[in-house]
Write a protein that holds these residues in place. Structure first.
Motif, PDB file in Angstrom:
ATOM      1  N   GLN A   1       0.813  -1.219   0.000  1.00 36.08           N
ATOM      2  CA  GLN A   1       0.000   0.000   0.000  1.00 36.08           C
ATOM      3  C   GLN A   1       0.850   1.275   0.000  1.00 36.08           C
ATOM      4  O   GLN A   1       0.576   2.183  -0.799  1.00 36.08           O
ATOM      5  CB  GLN A   1      -0.986  -0.027   1.170  1.00 36.08           C
ATOM      6  N   PRO A   2       1.895   1.413   0.827  1.00 40.83           N
ATOM      7  CA  PRO A   2       2.685   2.649   0.785  1.00 40.83           C
ATOM      8  C   PRO A   2       3.423   2.867  -0.540  1.00 40.83           C
ATOM      9  O   PRO A   2       3.850   3.988  -0.834  1.00 40.83           O
ATOM     10  CB  PRO A   2       3.687   2.478   1.936  1.00 40.83           C
ATOM     11  N   LEU A   3       3.573   1.813  -1.328  1.00 37.64           N
ATOM     12  CA  LEU A   3       4.298   1.895  -2.595  1.00 37.64           C
ATOM     13  C   LEU A   3       3.363   1.970  -3.799  1.00 37.64           C
ATOM     14  O   LEU A   3       3.818   2.013  -4.943  1.00 37.64           O
ATOM     15  CB  LEU A   3       5.212   0.678  -2.745  1.00 37.64           C
TER      16      LEU A   3
ATOM     17  N   GLY B   1      13.200   6.087  -4.819  1.00 32.28           N
ATOM     18  CA  GLY B   1      12.927   5.350  -3.590  1.00 32.28           C
ATOM     19  C   GLY B   1      13.595   4.000  -3.500  1.00 32.28           C
ATOM     20  O   GLY B   1      13.304   3.125  -4.320  1.00 32.28           O
ATOM     21  N   PRO B   2      14.480   3.817  -2.537  1.00 28.52           N
ATOM     22  CA  PRO B   2      15.136   2.512  -2.375  1.00 28.52           C
ATOM     23  C   PRO B   2      14.160   1.394  -2.002  1.00 28.52           C
ATOM     24  O   PRO B   2      14.314   0.270  -2.463  1.00 28.52           O
ATOM     25  CB  PRO B   2      16.166   2.753  -1.264  1.00 28.52           C
ATOM     26  N   ARG B   3      13.157   1.710  -1.197  1.00 29.59           N
ATOM     27  CA  ARG B   3      12.178   0.670  -0.822  1.00 29.59           C
ATOM     28  C   ARG B   3      11.384   0.218  -2.043  1.00 29.59           C
ATOM     29  O   ARG B   3      11.132  -0.970  -2.224  1.00 29.59           O
ATOM     30  CB  ARG B   3      11.248   1.191   0.270  1.00 29.59           C
ATOM     31  N   PHE B   4      10.993   1.160  -2.876  1.00 29.32           N
ATOM     32  CA  PHE B   4      10.297   0.809  -4.104  1.00 29.32           C
ATOM     33  C   PHE B   4      11.181  -0.085  -4.974  1.00 29.32           C
ATOM     34  O   PHE B   4      10.735  -1.122  -5.472  1.00 29.32           O
ATOM     35  CB  PHE B   4       9.883   2.055  -4.894  1.00 29.32           C
ATOM     36  N   ALA B   5      12.449   0.299  -5.191  1.00 27.74           N
ATOM     37  CA  ALA B   5      13.347  -0.480  -6.041  1.00 27.74           C
ATOM     38  C   ALA B   5      13.547  -1.891  -5.492  1.00 27.74           C
ATOM     39  O   ALA B   5      13.495  -2.867  -6.246  1.00 27.74           O
ATOM     40  CB  ALA B   5      14.693   0.230  -6.188  1.00 27.74           C
TER      41      ALA B   5
ATOM     42  N   GLN C   1      19.134   8.323  -8.160  1.00 27.12           N
ATOM     43  CA  GLN C   1      18.241   8.498  -9.299  1.00 27.12           C
ATOM     44  C   GLN C   1      16.975   7.658  -9.217  1.00 27.12           C
ATOM     45  O   GLN C   1      16.032   7.906  -9.948  1.00 27.12           O
ATOM     46  CB  GLN C   1      18.986   8.156 -10.597  1.00 27.12           C
ATOM     47  N   GLY C   2      16.967   6.653  -8.385  1.00 31.30           N
ATOM     48  CA  GLY C   2      15.827   5.753  -8.298  1.00 31.30           C
ATOM     49  C   GLY C   2      15.948   4.621  -9.293  1.00 31.30           C
ATOM     50  O   GLY C   2      17.026   4.318  -9.791  1.00 31.30           O
ATOM     51  N   LEU C   3      14.815   3.989  -9.593  1.00 36.27           N
ATOM     52  CA  LEU C   3      14.761   2.879 -10.545  1.00 36.27           C
ATOM     53  C   LEU C   3      14.344   3.445 -11.895  1.00 36.27           C
ATOM     54  O   LEU C   3      13.261   4.008 -12.044  1.00 36.27           O
ATOM     55  CB  LEU C   3      13.772   1.807 -10.067  1.00 36.27           C
ATOM     56  N   THR C   4      15.224   3.299 -12.871  1.00 35.64           N
ATOM     57  CA  THR C   4      15.012   3.842 -14.212  1.00 35.64           C
ATOM     58  C   THR C   4      14.656   2.702 -15.156  1.00 35.64           C
ATOM     59  O   THR C   4      15.288   1.649 -15.127  1.00 35.64           O
ATOM     60  CB  THR C   4      16.291   4.552 -14.709  1.00 35.64           C
ATOM     61  N   LEU C   5      13.649   2.930 -15.991  1.00 39.85           N
ATOM     62  CA  LEU C   5      13.244   1.945 -16.995  1.00 39.85           C
ATOM     63  C   LEU C   5      13.654   2.443 -18.371  1.00 39.85           C
ATOM     64  O   LEU C   5      13.374   3.586 -18.737  1.00 39.85           O
ATOM     65  CB  LEU C   5      11.726   1.722 -16.948  1.00 39.85           C
TER      66      LEU C   5
END
Length: 183
Positions: A108-110, A154-158, A138-142
């Protein structure tokens, strides 16, 4: 054997032999000035027969171990597709994998970040290559075929998103094992 099963089998054989030759993965990749080494490669097959994709995992030379996706360090996962896959199918696969590994309370937080990342996806065809590169700043890049589609911080998201391929219950345990074999 039914006629339908025979037709499906013949179609699968034709598709496997008609696949283009895969481009090699580079032994290194540079992210924000840091060199990442190839940690492992793997091919994912549907029902053990049809090659769907192959992947390569990159990490810092000093980074090793099965928990590479958990560390807040640069890393890169490249996935080359052997068959066309629609963006809706890619998103469903990602959502199913995330739900199998994390509770609703954990996801949920993500939710906003996951939806933002999924908006970046596009349909892929044969030989298309997605790359997901994480850098703490930079975060997670696609990327798709070398073109940056966007980044989500966000490191938690990655960590959570890369668990789709590298987590405790990945989409393919065999693929995860091979990706981490050199780590």
């Amino acid at each position: 054997m039914s006629a339908r099963a025979l037709r499906i089998g013949i179609a699968a054989i034709i598709m496997m032999t008609a696949l283009p030759a895969a481009a090699e993965f580079s032994p290194q990749h540079v992210v924000a000035g840091q060199s990442l080494d190839l940690k492992g490669t793997a091919t994912h097959r549907l029902a053990g027969l049809l090659k769907v994709c192959r992947a390569a995992l990159y990490g810092l030379p000093s980074d090793a171990g099965e928990d590479i996706h958990l560390r807040d360090v640069p890393k890169r996962l490249e996935i080359e597709y052997f068959v066309p896959v629609g963006k809706d199918r890619l998103i469903r696969m990602a959502e199913d994998s995330l739900r199998s590994q994390f509770s609703a309370d954990q996801l949920q937080p993500l939710d906003r970040q996951i939806r933002e990342f999924h908006k970046l996806y596009q349909d892929v065809g044969r030989s298309d290559r997605y790359a997901m590169t994480y850098h703490p700043e930079q975060g997670l890049t696609l990327e798709l075929n070398g073109e940056i589609l966007g980044s989500v911080p966000g490191p938690r998201f990655a960590r959570t998103y890369l668990a789709i391929w590298l987590g405790d219950d990945p989409v393919s345990p065999a693929m995860k094992k091979k990706l981490l074999q050199k780590s």
